[in-house]
Design a protein around this motif. Structure first.
Motif, PDB file in Angstrom:
ATOM      1  N   VAL A  66      28.637   6.489 -75.248  1.00  0.00           N
ATOM      2  CA  VAL A  66      27.857   7.512 -74.549  1.00  0.00           C
ATOM      3  C   VAL A  66      27.041   6.864 -73.433  1.00  0.00           C
ATOM      4  O   VAL A  66      26.972   7.380 -72.316  1.00  0.00           O
ATOM      5  N   ALA A  67      26.453   5.732 -73.743  1.00  0.00           N
ATOM      6  CA  ALA A  67      25.614   5.059 -72.756  1.00  0.00           C
ATOM      7  C   ALA A  67      26.410   4.601 -71.549  1.00  0.00           C
ATOM      8  O   ALA A  67      25.923   4.623 -70.418  1.00  0.00           O
ATOM      9  N   ALA A  68      27.656   4.192 -71.791  1.00  0.00           N
ATOM     10  CA  ALA A  68      28.470   3.652 -70.703  1.00  0.00           C
ATOM     11  C   ALA A  68      29.209   4.728 -69.922  1.00  0.00           C
ATOM     12  O   ALA A  68      29.801   4.445 -68.877  1.00  0.00           O
ATOM     13  N   SER A 127      19.902   7.283 -74.236  1.00  0.00           N
ATOM     14  CA  SER A 127      20.753   6.662 -75.242  1.00  0.00           C
ATOM     15  C   SER A 127      20.509   5.173 -75.364  1.00  0.00           C
ATOM     16  O   SER A 127      20.799   4.582 -76.388  1.00  0.00           O
ATOM     17  N   PHE A 128      20.012   4.561 -74.296  1.00  0.00           N
ATOM     18  CA  PHE A 128      19.629   3.152 -74.383  1.00  0.00           C
ATOM     19  C   PHE A 128      18.195   2.988 -74.874  1.00  0.00           C
ATOM     20  O   PHE A 128      17.880   2.159 -75.699  1.00  0.00           O
ATOM     21  N   THR A 147      18.711  -2.517 -66.046  1.00  0.00           N
ATOM     22  CA  THR A 147      17.644  -3.250 -66.732  1.00  0.00           C
ATOM     23  C   THR A 147      17.799  -3.168 -68.242  1.00  0.00           C
ATOM     24  O   THR A 147      17.662  -4.165 -68.960  1.00  0.00           O
ATOM     25  N   VAL A 148      18.110  -1.965 -68.750  1.00  0.00           N
ATOM     26  CA  VAL A 148      18.267  -1.805 -70.193  1.00  0.00           C
ATOM     27  C   VAL A 148      19.504  -2.560 -70.682  1.00  0.00           C
ATOM     28  O   VAL A 148      19.493  -3.172 -71.756  1.00  0.00           O
ATOM     29  N   ILE A 149      20.559  -2.540 -69.892  1.00  0.00           N
ATOM     30  CA  ILE A 149      21.762  -3.317 -70.247  1.00  0.00           C
ATOM     31  C   ILE A 149      21.409  -4.788 -70.380  1.00  0.00           C
ATOM     32  O   ILE A 149      21.830  -5.474 -71.329  1.00  0.00           O
ATOM     33  N   ALA A 150      20.599  -5.284 -69.435  1.00  0.00           N
ATOM     34  CA  ALA A 150      20.197  -6.695 -69.489  1.00  0.00           C
ATOM     35  C   ALA A 150      19.390  -6.986 -70.748  1.00  0.00           C
ATOM     36  O   ALA A 150      19.520  -8.070 -71.347  1.00  0.00           O
ATOM     37  N   MET A 151      18.582  -6.026 -71.175  1.00  0.00           N
ATOM     38  CA  MET A 151      17.808  -6.209 -72.409  1.00  0.00           C
ATOM     39  C   MET A 151      18.731  -6.334 -73.628  1.00  0.00           C
ATOM     40  O   MET A 151      18.521  -7.185 -74.505  1.00  0.00           O
ATOM     41  N   VAL A 152      19.754  -5.474 -73.668  1.00  0.00           N
ATOM     42  CA  VAL A 152      20.704  -5.544 -74.780  1.00  0.00           C
ATOM     43  C   VAL A 152      21.494  -6.848 -74.717  1.00  0.00           C
ATOM     44  O   VAL A 152      21.719  -7.513 -75.737  1.00  0.00           O
ATOM     45  N   LEU A 155      32.042  -2.996 -73.432  1.00  0.00           N
ATOM     46  CA  LEU A 155      31.511  -1.861 -72.674  1.00  0.00           C
ATOM     47  C   LEU A 155      30.226  -2.233 -71.939  1.00  0.00           C
ATOM     48  O   LEU A 155      29.943  -1.698 -70.860  1.00  0.00           O
ATOM     49  N   LEU A 156      29.449  -3.136 -72.493  1.00  0.00           N
ATOM     50  CA  LEU A 156      28.260  -3.614 -71.780  1.00  0.00           C
ATOM     51  C   LEU A 156      28.656  -4.320 -70.491  1.00  0.00           C
ATOM     52  O   LEU A 156      28.057  -4.106 -69.432  1.00  0.00           O
TER      53      LEU A 156
END
Length: 732
Positions: A50-52, A64-65, A120-125, A106-107
Motif C-alpha cells: 500500500v505504501a509503495a 501507511s508509513f 524521508t520515511v523510506i529512509a527511516m525504514v 519494494l522499499l
C-alpha cells in the motif's frame, strides 16, 4: 510504481482511512483492527504494498508509513517488532524471509518517490533494516543506491538515494569504510562537481556523506595510520579543488542556500585538521585565499543583517528542515579558525593575515539586534548569556581571541590592539555622522579586550609594553564616562572593562566608575547596567581606598538591600556577591546597618535554601556580616530565635531548611566567643540531638555520620563541658 491491490490490501486501505476519521469510535475500532492485523503473517507485505503504490491518495500513503507521531509508526513499528527474534521489543510472529525480501525490494523501488516526506520515511525504514540485514542479506542495496544517484534523468531518485546513502555512511565500521569509499565517492564527486546538473541541496548531501566517511577514517588513524593516509591522499586530490571553487564563490546575503554548501565544506576542513593534521597543512594552503574571501564577506553580511538589523532575508531552513542563519555560519568559521591555529604550520599561514583576521573577529563580536532586544527585556538572560558558553558569535569569537593570544603571544596582542584602535576610530567617525550603530562597535572593542584581560595582564608582568593599550582604554572609558547610560549596554560594558583592567587604569577614573556603579545600583537605571555595576563593585571594592569607600558604603548597602528583594534567578547571585564585597569593605560602618541588613538577607536565605548554589551565597553574606566589627553578638541574638523555632519543629519545615539551619549554626560557631557558644548550646542542642535520633536512617551512627559535616562545629563548641552535654542528651 503501480501495484495490483488485492482484497487484503483493500481492507487495509479502509482501516487506514477509518483511522483518520474525526469520530472517535470509528477511529478507535480502526486502530484496534490495525494492531490485531500486525500480529498476522503477511501484514508487513500488505503494508509496504500500500505504501509503495503511487496511485493511492498521497496523504493515505504517508499515513501507511507514519500514521501519527505517537505510536502509529506502522511500518517502522513492524520492522522493530517483527524483524529479529532476539531484538528488544520483539513481538511474535517473526517476518518470514520471503516477507522481508518483498519489503526490501519494494522499499528500493520506492526510493525515487516524488514526495519528499515519503522519501524521508523510506529512509527511516531503510535505516532500521540496514542495521539488521546490510550488507550480508541485502547486498543489492548499495548498487541500487549508486544507480539512483548516478541517473541524472531521475532527480527524485538522486534525492532518495543520497538520503539513504547518508544514513548508511553514518554507521559504517572501519572494515567497510575502507572498502566502500572508493566505490561510491566517484559518484558523490560527480554530483559535487556538477553544479549545473545538480541543485545545491544534492551537492550539500553528497559532501555531508564525504564528511561522515572522513570522520570514521579519522577515528581509525591511531591503528591504521598508513592505510588512512593513503586513502585521504587519493581522495583529497580530487575533492580539494571542489572545496576551493565552493569557497571562492562570494557569499550572497539573499541566497542562504549557498551557505549550506559552504558550511559543510567548513566542517570537512575542520575534520581534516583534527584527524589528518599533516594532510590539512597542504590542503589548507590551497584553499586559504578562498577561505579569507568567505570570511570577509560573511563578516559584512553579519553586520548588515544581524547587528544593524536590515530587512532580514537571511533566515531559512536547510534540506532537513533545520533552521539556518548567518550566525550559525559565522560560528562555524570562527570555530574552524580556532581549530586551525592549534596546528603550528596552519598557525603560520593564519598569522600572516593576523591584523585583518582580528579586525573581522571584532566585527563578529558586536551585539546583534536580537540580543539587544532579548537582554533589554530580561536581565536574567543577559547575565546568563554573559556567564555561560552560549552558542553565538560573541562566545566563539572570544574563544578564538584567547586562542590567538595563547598561540601568537605578543604578536597577537599587538594585532588585537591595532584592530581595536581602527574600530574605535571608525566608531567615532560613525558617531559624528549620526549613525545609530556606532556604540555596538565601541562595545565590541571593549568586549574583545576584556575577553583576554587575564592574558594581557600576565604578558604585562612579563615585560609587555602596554602603553598603547592603556592609552586606548583611557580614551574609550573617558568617552563612556561622559555618555553615562544613554547607551546602557555600552555603559554596562565599561563597568566590566574597568574591573578587568583595574591595575592599568588611573585612580581618578577608577573612582569615578566606582561612584557611577554605586549610583547605578541606587537609581532607576536599566537592569543590564545594574548587573554589570555589581560585577564592577565585586572586583573594585576590595582594592579601593578605604577613605573613598566609607563615604558611600551606607548608601550602597541600603541600595543593595532593596535590590536583593527585586533580584531573581541569575541576578540574585550577583547581588549577593556584591553585598558580601560591600559588607567586607564597609567593616565598622556595617555595624550600623546590621539590624536592617541581617533580617533581609536571612529572609532571602530561607527563600532560596533549597538551591545549594544560591543559598551558599546568602550564607557567605551572613558570615561576612557576623565577622564585621561589633556585629557578632547582635547578629547571633537576631538569628538564634529563628533557628531554634525551625529546629523545634523539623517535620513542618520545607525541604532543605533543616540541613541549611545546621550550616547556619556551623557558620555561627566559627571563632565564636564563649557567650555565643553557650547561647547556641542552650537554644539549639536538644533540638539537634532529637533530629539525629529521630532520623529515618538505620542507625544512630549512620545518622550522626550523615549530619557530621553540619554539626561538627556545634559538637566541638559544646565539648568543653561533658556533664552538661550528658544532661542535655538525657532530656532528649
Amino acid at each position: 510504481m503501480d501495484i495490483p491491490i488485492d482484497q487484503d490490501q483493500h481492507w487495509l486501505i479502509d482501516c487506514l482511512k477509518a483511522s483518520m476519521e474525526p469520530y472517535k469510535d470509528r477511529r478507535s475500532f480502526a486502530e484496534t483492527s490495525l494492531h490485531q492485523a500486525a500480529l498476522q503473517p503477511g501484514f508487513g507485505t500488505a503494508l509496504v504494498r500500500v505504501a509503495a503504490n503511487r496511485e493511492i491518495n498521497n496523504d493515505l500513503r504517508q499515513i501507511s508509513f507514519l500514521l501519527s507521531f505517537y505510536n502509529w509508526i506502522l511500518l517502522i513499528a513492524f520492522v522493530k517488532q517483527h524483524w529479529k527474534v532476539d531484538d528488544d521489543g520483539f513481538i511474535h510472529p517473526v517476518a518470514s524471509p520471503t516477507e522481508k525480501a518483498t519489503i526490501r525490494q519494494l522499499l528500493m523501488l520506492s526510493m525515487d518517490d516524488r514526495i519528499k516526506r515519503i522519501r524521508t520515511v523510506i529512509a527511516m525504514v531503510v535505516t532500521l533494516i540496514v542495521n539488521y540485514d546490510w550488507p550480508e542479506e541485502w547486498p543489492e542495496l548499495l548498487p541500487h543506491l549508486l544507480k539512483l544517484i548516478s541517473d541524472q534523468t531521475n532527480v527524485n531518485g538522486v534525492h532518495g538515494g543520497l538520503k539513504c546513502l547518508s544514513i548508511i555512511a553514518e554507521d559504517l565500521d572501519d572494515k567497510l569504510v575502507t572498502k566502500l569509499v572508493f566505490v561510491f565517492f566517484p559518484y558523490l564527486h560527480a554530483i559535487v562537481s556538477s553544479p549545473k546538473l545538480y541543485d545545491e541541496c544534492l551537492r550539500v548531501k553528497a559532501i555531508s556523506i564525504f564528511h561522515s566517511c572522513i570522520s570514521i577514517l579519522g577515528s581509525m588513524t591511531a591503528v591504521f595510520k598508513v592505510e588512512t593516509d593513503e586513502i585521504m591522499t587519493s581522495l583529497l586530490r580530487s575533492w580539494t579543488p571542489q572545496f576551493l571553487l565552493i569557497l571562492e564563490t562570494p557569499l550572497h546575503p539573499k541566497k542562504p542556500d549557498g551557505w549550506d554548501i559552504k558550511m559543510v565544506v567548513l566542517k570537512c576542513l575542520m575534520q581534516l585538521i583534527q584527524s589528518f593534521p599533516t594532510k590539512a597543512e597542504t590542503e589548507f594552503v590551497v584553499v586559504v585565499a578562498s577561505f579569507w574571501k568567505t570570511f570577509a564577506s560573511c563578516s559584512n553580511i553579519y553586520v548588515l543583517s544581524s547587528v544593524q538589523g536590515d530587512e532580514d532575508p537571511y533566515m531559512a531552513c536547510d534540506s532537513d528542515g533545520s533552521d539556518k542563519n548567518i550566525e550559525m555560519f559565522a560560528v562555524q568559521l570562527l570555530e574552524l579558525l580556532q581549530t586551525a591555529i592549534q596546528n603550528s604550520k596552519l598557525a603560520q599561514v593564519i598569522g600572516s593575515e593576523l591584523d585583518d583576521l582580528l579586525y573581522y573577529v571584532i566585527a563578529f563580536l558586536q551585539m546583534t539586534e536580537h540580543q539587544v532586544y532579548k537582554w533589554s527585556h530580561d536581565v536574567n538572560e543577559y547575565v546568563a548569556d554573559e556567564d555561560d558558553a552560549t552558542y553565538d558569535c560573541r562566545v566563539s569569537g572570544s574563544f578564538l581571541l584567547e586562542g590567538i593570544v595563547h598561540v601568537f603571544g605578543t604578536k597577537g596582542i599587538n594585532s588585537l590592539i591595532k584592530a581595536s584602535v581602527t574600530h574605535y576610530k571608525n566608531s567615532c567617525e560613525s558617531k559624528l555622522k549620526g549613525s545609530i550603530y556606532w556604540w555596538q562597535v565601541h562595545e565590541a572593542c571593549l568586549f574583545a579586550l576584556s575577553s583576554i584581560a587575564d592574558s594581557l595582564l600576565e604578558e604585562q608582568s612579563s615585560g609587555l609594553n602596554t602603553e598603547g593599550l592603556t592609552t586606548l582604554l583611557h580614551q574609550m572609558l573617558m568617552e563612556d564616562k561622559e555618555i553615562g547610560h544613554t547607551y546602557p549596554f555600552l555603559h554596562a560594558r565599561a563597568f566590566v572593562t574597568v574591573a578587568k583592567f583595574s591595575t592599568m587604569i588611573n585612580d581618578s577614573l577608577k573612582e569615578h566608575f566606582i561612584y557611577a556603579a554605586v549610583q547605578a545600583i541606587s537609581t532607576n537605571t536599566p537592569p543590564p547596567v545594574k548587573a554589570d555595576a555589581c560585577q564592577a563593585l565585586i572586583h573594585l571594592l576590595p582594592e579601593s581606598k578605604p577613605e573613598f569607600i566609607q563615604v558611600h558604603i551606607i548608601g550602597l548597602l541600603s541600595s543593595l538591600s532593596d535590590l536583593l528583594n527585586q533580584a531573581t534567578e541569575e541576578t540574585l547571585h550577583l547581588v549577593l556577591e556584591t553585598l558580601q564585597a560591600a559588607v567586607k569593605a564597609g567593616r565598622e560602618q556595617s555595624a550600623s546597618i546590621e539590624p536592617i541588613l541581617s533580617p533581609i538577607v536571612l529572609n532571602k536565605w530561607v527563600q532560596v535554601v533549597s538551591d545549594p548554589f544560591i543559598s551558599i551565597d546568602a550564607l557567605d553574606v551572613l558570615e561576612e556580616i557576623k565577622n564585621a566589627p561589633g556585629c557578632f553578638r547582635s547578629f547571633a541574638s537576631r538569628i538564634l530565635p529563628s533557628i531554634a523555632s525551625i529546629l523545634e519543629q523539623p517535620l513542618h519545615q520545607p525541604e532543605g531548611l533543616i540541613a541549611g539551619s545546621f550550616d547556619l549554626l556551623s557558620m555561627l560557631l566559627k571563632n565564636a566567643p564563649t557567650d555565643v557558644v553557650n547561647a547556641v548550646f542552650d537554644t539549639c542542642f536538644i533540638s539537634v540531638i532529637r533530629i539525629i535520633l529521630q532520623s529515618n536512617d538505620h542507625s544512630e551512627m549512620q545518622v550522626f555520620y550523615l549530619y557530621y559535616d553540619h554539626i561538627r562545629f556545634l559538637i566541638l563548641g559544646f565539648w568543653s563541658d561533658p556533664p552538661q552535654i550528658t544532661n542535655k542528651i538525657l532530656k532528649c
